[in-house]
Motif scaffolding. Structure first.
Motif, PDB file in Angstrom:
ATOM      1  N   ALA A  17     -43.659 -10.739  11.756  1.00 24.29           N
ATOM      2  CA  ALA A  17     -44.499 -11.921  11.950  1.00 24.29           C
ATOM      3  C   ALA A  17     -45.920 -11.681  11.448  1.00 24.29           C
ATOM      4  N   ASP A  18     -46.467 -10.510  11.727  1.00 26.19           N
ATOM      5  CA  ASP A  18     -47.840 -10.217  11.285  1.00 26.19           C
ATOM      6  C   ASP A  18     -47.929 -10.076   9.771  1.00 26.19           C
ATOM      7  N   THR A  19     -46.888  -9.511   9.160  1.00 22.75           N
ATOM      8  CA  THR A  19     -46.844  -9.409   7.704  1.00 22.75           C
ATOM      9  C   THR A  19     -46.726 -10.791   7.084  1.00 22.75           C
ATOM     10  N   GLU A  20     -45.889 -11.619   7.662  1.00 23.93           N
ATOM     11  CA  GLU A  20     -45.730 -12.982   7.170  1.00 23.93           C
ATOM     12  C   GLU A  20     -47.049 -13.747   7.256  1.00 23.93           C
ATOM     13  N   LEU A  21     -47.753 -13.583   8.360  1.00 25.21           N
ATOM     14  CA  LEU A  21     -49.055 -14.224   8.528  1.00 25.21           C
ATOM     15  C   LEU A  21     -50.008 -13.801   7.424  1.00 25.21           C
ATOM     16  N   GLY A  70     -62.796 -27.795  18.522  1.00 30.60           N
ATOM     17  CA  GLY A  70     -62.586 -28.708  17.408  1.00 30.60           C
ATOM     18  C   GLY A  70     -61.786 -28.148  16.252  1.00 30.60           C
ATOM     19  N   MET A  71     -61.102 -27.006  16.437  1.00 28.13           N
ATOM     20  CA  MET A  71     -60.364 -26.377  15.340  1.00 28.13           C
ATOM     21  C   MET A  71     -58.855 -26.509  15.549  1.00 28.13           C
ATOM     22  N   HIS A  72     -58.115 -26.593  14.442  1.00 28.61           N
ATOM     23  CA  HIS A  72     -56.656 -26.489  14.478  1.00 28.61           C
ATOM     24  C   HIS A  72     -56.307 -25.009  14.608  1.00 28.61           C
ATOM     25  N   CYS A  73     -55.513 -24.659  15.615  1.00 27.60           N
ATOM     26  CA  CYS A  73     -55.208 -23.256  15.890  1.00 27.60           C
ATOM     27  C   CYS A  73     -53.712 -22.994  15.738  1.00 27.60           C
ATOM     28  N   ILE A  74     -53.377 -21.845  15.147  1.00 24.38           N
ATOM     29  CA  ILE A  74     -51.986 -21.490  14.880  1.00 24.38           C
ATOM     30  C   ILE A  74     -51.755 -20.034  15.248  1.00 24.38           C
ATOM     31  N   SER A  75     -50.562 -19.743  15.754  1.00 22.95           N
ATOM     32  CA  SER A  75     -50.227 -18.376  16.135  1.00 22.95           C
ATOM     33  C   SER A  75     -48.803 -18.051  15.703  1.00 22.95           C
ATOM     34  N   PHE A  76     -48.637 -16.870  15.118  1.00 24.30           N
ATOM     35  CA  PHE A  76     -47.327 -16.397  14.680  1.00 24.30           C
ATOM     36  C   PHE A  76     -46.785 -15.405  15.713  1.00 24.30           C
TER      37      PHE A  76
END
Length: 340
Positions: A17-21, A70-76
Motif C-alpha cells: 500500500a505504501d509503495t502504491e501510494l 478544508g482539504m480533501h484527505c485520502i489514506s491508503f
C-alpha cells in the motif's frame, strides 16, 4: 478539478500500500495537484529516505488534524487514519479510504457506520465484492474505482540475461500466509536444462516456522528489505510464487513485468488481471501445474523472451500514466460533487 489533496500516512518502498501510494503521487503531481502529507507518526529512516519534500510535497506535522481544514484527505490502508478518522472528519472537506486488502478492517466498518468515510476506493471488482457487503448497508456508501499508476522508471527492463543458470525467486514480507505450504516442493520438483539458483527475499522467523526447515542449498534466503526490489528482479529470470492469500492487485506483478522477470503465479485474484496465461506469464491452479510451467519456462528461452516483452507492453498500456490520470480525474470529480 481539485488543485490539492492531503495524504494521511506516508509513502514508502516497504509494503504494497505504501509503495502504491508513492507511485500515485507521481500521477497526481503530473495532473498539477499539490500533494500534502500528514504523517501519523514519527518518520523513520526509510520514510526520510523517500525525500518527499524534494519531490514537491508539502509536509504537515504528524497528527496535526486542524491543519487539514478544508482539504480533501485520502489514506491508503493506514490504520492510524481509521483510528483518528473522527477527529480528521471535523476538519477535512472529504475523507477517502483505499482498502488494498480483500477483507475489512474492524475500524473501517465502524467508521462507515458513523458516516466518517465519504468515499471508498478500489482497484479491482473482486476486491470490491469481498469488502463491500459489510459496508453498503451502513449509511451513505460511495464506492469508486481507480486505475493505479505504476511508475515503471523505478524498475528498468532487462532483456538479455545470463543463461548459465536458471535463476528464479520470490519476494514478500516475512509472513507465513504469503507462502504456500508447497512452495519449496515446487522449487525442488521443477527441472531446468542448467543448474537452478533461487533467491527468496522475505525469509524470516515466521516463514521458517511454517516450513520447519531451510530451503535447499541452491536457494539463497534474505530478510525483508535487505536488498532493493530493483536488485532482486535483476537477479531473477522468473518469479515463481504461490501464496495462501487472495491477492488484490499485486505490486510484485507490476514490478516483475516492468523488470522483465517472467511471472509464474496463482490462477486467482489480481494475478488474473496482470497475467494472460501463456502470453505475459503463467497462471497455475495447483502445485503440479507450477512444476510443469516453471520447468517449461526454464527450457524455452525464446518463449520467455516473447513473454517478457508482451508483459512490458501490457503494463505500459494498462497501468501507464494516461489511464491512471483519466481514472483519478473521475474520482476527483466525485469529491468535488460532495463539496458542492
Amino acid at each position: 478539478m481539485i488543485d490539492e489533496l492531503c495524504i494521511i500516512g506516508h509513502p514508502s518502498r516497504l509494503g504494497g500500500a505504501d509503495t502504491e501510494l508513492d507511485h500515485q503521487i507521481y500521477c497526481w503531481q503530473a495532473m498539477g495537484i499539490e500533494v500534502h502529507i500528514c504523517p501519523t507518526g514519527s518518520l523513520d529512516d526509510n520514510l526520510k529516505a523517500m525525500e518527499m519534500g524534494k519531490r514537491g510535497c508539502v509536509y504537515h506535522q504528524a497528527n496535526d488534524w486542524p491543519s487539514l481544514d478544508g482539504m480533501h484527505c485520502i489514506s491508503f490502508c493506514n490504520g492510524q487514519f481509521l483510528k483518528h478518522v473522527e477527529l480528521i472528519k471535523r476538519y477535512a472537506l472529504t475523507t477517502t479510504f483505499v482498502n488494498c486488502m480483500s477483507w475489512n478492517f474492524d475500524k473501517e466498518v465502524e467508521a462507515q457506520s458513523k458516516g466518517l468515510i465519504d468515499f471508498h476506493l478500489y482497484q479491482t471488482q473482486h476486491s470490491f465484492e469481498k469488502v463491500s457487503p459489510k459496508l453498503k448497508s451502513l449509511g451513505t456508501y460511495r464506492p469508486l474505482y481507480f486505475v493505479p499508476y505504476f511508475h515503471a522508471e523505478d524498475f528498468p527492463y532487462i532483456d538479455n540475461r545470463l543463461q548459465d543458470k536458471f535463476r528464479f525467486g520470490r519476494i514478500s514480507r516475512d509472513d507465513g500466509d504469503k507462502f504456500n505450504s508447497r512452495q519449496l516442493w515446487i522449487y525442488e520438483s521443477m527441472t531446468a536444462p542448467v543448474a537452478k539458483e533461487g533467491l527468496i527475499l522475505g525469509w524470516g522467523p515466521k516463514v521458517e516456522k511454517k516450513f520447519g526447515r531451510c530451503p535447499e542449498s541452491y536457494i539463497n534466503t534474505l530478510p525483508p528489505g535487505s536488498i532493493s526490489q530493483r536488485a532482486f528482479y535483476a537477479q531473477c529470470e522468473a518469479i515463481i510464487m504461490s501464496t495462501d492469500t487472495f491477492e488484490n492487485l499485486p505490486r510484485v506483478g507490476f514490478e516483475a513485468m516492468a523488470s522483465g522477470s517472467i511471472l509464474i503465479v496463482d490462477n486467482r485474484g489480481g494475478w488474473k488481471l496482470e497475467v494472460e496465461d501463456g502470453v505475459t506469464g503463467w497462471l497455475c491452479k495447483d502445485e503440479r501445474e507450477f512444476v510443469y510451467k516453471a520447468s517449461r519456462c526454464a527450457f524455452e528461452n525464446e518463449e520467455r523472451s516473447r513473454m517478457r516483452f508482451a508483459a512490458l507492453k501490457k503494463i505500459q498500456n494498462a497501468w501507464g500514466l494516461q489511464p491512471a490520470m483519466d481514472s483519478w480525474a473521475q474520482v476527483f470529480a466525485q469529491w468535488e460533487s460532495v463539496d458542492s
